[in-house]
Design a protein around this motif. Structure first.
Motif, short mmCIF file in Angstrom:
data_model
loop_
_atom_site.label_atom_id
_atom_site.label_comp_id
_atom_site.label_asym_id
_atom_site.label_seq_id
_atom_site.Cartn_x
_atom_site.Cartn_y
_atom_site.Cartn_z
N ILE A 4 0.71 -1.38 0.08
CA ILE A 4 0.06 -0.01 -0.12
C ILE A 4 0.93 1.21 0.08
CG2 ILE A 4 -1.59 1.29 1.43
CD1 ILE A 4 -2.84 -1.31 2.32
N VAL A 5 1.85 1.27 0.90
CA VAL A 5 2.98 2.51 0.84
C VAL A 5 3.39 2.55 -0.32
CG1 VAL A 5 4.80 3.38 1.94
CG2 VAL A 5 3.15 2.20 3.33
N PHE A 6 4.04 1.46 -1.29
CA PHE A 6 4.59 1.67 -2.33
C PHE A 6 3.47 1.96 -3.56
CE2 PHE A 6 4.95 -0.47 -6.72
CZ PHE A 6 6.18 0.09 -7.27
N LEU A 7 2.35 1.84 -3.37
CA LEU A 7 1.39 2.22 -4.61
C LEU A 7 1.18 3.87 -4.08
CD1 LEU A 7 -1.43 -0.41 -4.48
CD2 LEU A 7 0.09 0.14 -6.45
N ALA A 8 1.06 4.23 -2.88
CA ALA A 8 0.99 5.61 -2.55
C ALA A 8 2.09 6.52 -3.15
CB ALA A 8 0.73 5.75 -1.09
N CYS A 9 3.06 6.02 -2.81
CA CYS A 9 4.48 6.72 -3.13
C CYS A 9 4.64 6.86 -4.67
CB CYS A 9 5.51 6.08 -2.49
SG CYS A 9 5.97 6.16 -0.66
N ALA A 10 4.36 5.54 -5.25
CA ALA A 10 4.54 5.67 -6.64
C ALA A 10 3.67 6.47 -7.48
CB ALA A 10 4.35 4.11 -7.36
N ASN A 11 2.38 6.84 -6.87
CA ASN A 11 1.33 7.55 -7.39
C ASN A 11 1.39 9.07 -6.55
OD1 ASN A 11 0.06 6.12 -9.24
ND2 ASN A 11 -0.16 4.90 -7.68
N ASN A 12 2.26 9.59 -6.02
CA ASN A 12 2.64 10.66 -5.09
C ASN A 12 1.36 10.94 -4.37
OD1 ASN A 12 4.96 11.14 -6.45
ND2 ASN A 12 4.09 12.08 -8.39
N VAL A 13 1.00 10.05 -3.34
CA VAL A 13 -0.07 10.07 -2.64
C VAL A 13 0.31 10.13 -0.95
CG1 VAL A 13 -2.41 9.37 -1.83
CG2 VAL A 13 -1.74 9.47 -4.43
N LEU A 14 0.18 10.86 -0.44
CA LEU A 14 0.53 10.91 1.04
C LEU A 14 -0.88 11.17 1.78
CD1 LEU A 14 3.75 13.08 1.25
CD2 LEU A 14 3.37 10.54 1.33
N PRO A 15 -0.76 10.59 2.94
CA PRO A 15 -1.87 10.57 3.91
C PRO A 15 -1.87 12.12 4.48
CG PRO A 15 -0.77 8.91 4.58
CD PRO A 15 0.20 9.52 3.57
N LYS A 16 -3.12 12.59 4.54
CA LYS A 16 -3.23 14.02 4.84
C LYS A 16 -2.60 14.52 5.90
CE LYS A 16 -7.39 15.08 2.22
NZ LYS A 16 -8.91 15.42 2.25
N SER A 17 -2.65 13.74 6.90
CA SER A 17 -2.05 14.04 8.45
C SER A 17 -0.59 14.18 8.19
CB SER A 17 -2.26 12.75 9.50
OG SER A 17 -1.80 11.48 8.84
N LYS A 18 0.12 13.88 7.10
CA LYS A 18 1.59 13.70 6.80
C LYS A 18 2.02 14.44 6.02
CE LYS A 18 2.09 11.46 10.84
NZ LYS A 18 2.46 12.21 12.03
N VAL A 19 1.09 15.47 5.27
CA VAL A 19 1.61 16.17 3.97
C VAL A 19 2.53 17.29 4.74
CG1 VAL A 19 1.13 17.56 2.28
CG2 VAL A 19 -0.08 15.35 2.81
#
Length: 110
Positions: free
Chosen positions: A66-81
């Motif tokens: 899940i972290v890989f997919l998020a990073c590959a698509n430049n998606v970060l959780p809102k709480s940690k942007v």
């Protein structure tokens, strides 16, 4: 320096201290790395769950995928942007749960 060239250091390290390159590192019981086919299968499950918007399906996949997919698509959780995108992640940022990444991925698609 003479002992290094004479081979005494090598003998001491290998035979006396028991340091040998031939020994393989042990893998913990129950922890087996995924084969490339298993990795692709897990990623396919995660991608399908994101496309459908099914959070429960995405939560069945290991956090690393899940972290890989998020990073590959430049998606970060809102709480940690970070306010500054050039800022490196701290240890607290790395402690973000899998649910936060799953929510961010599903929200980015919808």
């Amino acid at each position: 320096m003479h002992n290094l060239f004479a081979g005494d250091l090598q003998h001491h390290c290998r035979n006396i201290l028991g340091m040998s390159a031939e020994t393989k590192p042990t893998v913990e019981a129950g922890v087996q790395p995924h084969s490339p086919d298993e990795q692709q299968h897990e990623l396919d499950i995660a991608i399908n769950a994101v496309q459908i918007g099914l959070r429960t399906g995405l939560m069945r996949v290991q956090k690393g995928y899940i972290v890989f997919l998020a990073c590959a698509n430049n998606v970060l959780p809102k709480s940690k942007v970070a306010s500054n995108p050039l800022t490196r992640l701290t240890q607290n940022d790395q402690a973000v749960g899998k649910g936060a990444y799953a929510d961010a991925l599903i929200h980015s698609v919808s």
